[in-house]
Design a protein around this motif. Structure first.
Motif, PDB file in Angstrom:
ATOM      1  N   TYR A  93      17.452 -21.756  13.600  1.00 48.27           N
ATOM      2  CA  TYR A  93      17.558 -20.480  12.910  1.00 48.27           C
ATOM      3  C   TYR A  93      18.640 -19.615  13.557  1.00 48.27           C
ATOM      4  O   TYR A  93      19.087 -19.893  14.679  1.00 48.27           O
ATOM      5  CB  TYR A  93      16.224 -19.730  12.953  1.00 48.27           C
TER       6      TYR A  93
ATOM      7  N   TRP B 141      16.886 -19.705   8.171  1.00 48.96           N
ATOM      8  CA  TRP B 141      16.629 -21.026   8.708  1.00 48.96           C
ATOM      9  C   TRP B 141      17.728 -21.984   8.248  1.00 48.96           C
ATOM     10  O   TRP B 141      18.053 -22.046   7.061  1.00 48.96           O
ATOM     11  CB  TRP B 141      15.275 -21.545   8.234  1.00 48.96           C
TER      12      TRP B 141
ATOM     13  N   THR C 243       9.359 -21.851   6.138  1.00 46.08           N
ATOM     14  CA  THR C 243       9.334 -21.776   7.602  1.00 46.08           C
ATOM     15  C   THR C 243       8.827 -23.089   8.193  1.00 46.08           C
ATOM     16  O   THR C 243       7.814 -23.620   7.732  1.00 46.08           O
ATOM     17  CB  THR C 243       8.410 -20.633   8.068  1.00 46.08           C
TER      18      THR C 243
END
Length: 301
Positions: A107, A187, A196
């Protein structure tokens, strides 16, 4: 001390109001930015300033409020014994994460959270780990009565529950902060859990558990007994930050992570807060009972 309390309350109120305005801005103003920009230079300046500084002001106010609270209630040494490990361990973990992908995943941070340490991690990130992390740990520690009935099992449980409360905040936070109209990070490879990676939550739990463990060791000889009324500030901080995160994620259509965070974080936090003894109230009740019983004893004589 009274002046410190006033500053603490002003900063806490400012922190909450900043959350409210920030949430409204991201959900309502940014999607309709043309209305603000049509106001000319004033509107453009206001828009740029709010996007560049809004998140910074919010986090700084929260940090100051919790720092003053910790100084008043815990004392200087115990405050620093949490703040320093939480800030240094979290910034180390974040720098490692943004450089290598471990322990959170691949990220990168965008703009909106202030100056970046080493060009990678906004300085507001480690201090947010501090003030929300301390709130979560104090709630867990007091609710599990670590100070009243100290044992290695209770200490470990408080660390685990504190880290879990902290991680449940991130369940609500991640989707909104990375996928709103004005994201704060993104991300490289979106994960399976609503964008996520599952690894991220393991990283949050592990990092927070690590600095809470360090603090527990540093606090091992400290007598920190908090009653329910003293946990009001930590509970307010925890819930207000969760509400902000939940608002962002719900506004982006992510209900399941919010529900997981609510039932895994908010409900246990409130339960632990309620479970904590309110010493002043108990003392008053005991004193009142003694006053009522005394005449009976005299009468029996």
């Amino acid at each position: 001390m009274r002046q410190l309390v006033i500053v603490e309350r002003v900063c806490l109120i400012g922190h909450i109001l900043s959350k409210v305005f920030g949430l409204l801005g991201i959900l309502l103003v940014i999607p309709n930015a043309e209305v603000i920009l049509n106001l000319g230079t004033v509107g453009e300046t206001a828009m740029q300033s709010s996007m560049a500084n809004g998140g910074v002001v919010d986090i700084i106010l929260g940090t100051v409020a919790v720092s003053i609270f910790a100084y008043r209630v815990l004392g200087l040494r115990n405050w620093l014994a949490f703040m320093l490990p939480s800030v240094f361990i979290s910034v180390g973990s974040e720098l490692l994460g943004t450089s290598t992908g471990f322990p959170f995943g691949d990220y990168s941070y965008l703009s909106g959270l202030g100056y970046k340490i080493a060009g990678l991690v906004p300085f507001t990130i480690p201090i947010s780990w501090f003030y929300v992390g301390l709130s979560a740990y104090l709630i867990a520690r007091a609710g599990l009565q670590v100070a009243e009935k100290p044992s290695i099992v209770r200490h470990i449980a408080a660390i685990a529950v504190g880290a879990l409360l902290f991680t449940c905040w991130d369940f609500a936070l991640e989707p909104g902060m990375s996928q709103t109209a004005f994201p704060f990070w993104y991300w490289e490879k979106p994960g399976a859990f609503f964008g996520t990676p599952y690894q991220n939550y393991a990283g949050w739990f592990g990092t927070s558990a690590l600095f809470m463990t360090v603090t527990a060791l540093l606090w091992r000889n400290a007598s920190i007994k908090l009653e329910r009324s003293q946990l009001n500030v930590p509970l307010i901080v925890y819930i207000s930050n969760f509400v902000f995160a939940a608002g962002l994620s719900l506004g982006s259509g992510f209900a399941i992570p919010v529900l997981l965070g609510f039932f895994g974080g908010v409900v246990p936090a409130v339960s632990l807060w309620w479970r904590t003894a309110n010493t002043s109230s108990q003392t008053a009740v005991e004193a009142n009972t003694e006053m009522q019983v005394a005449p009976v004893k005299v009468a029996l004589k």
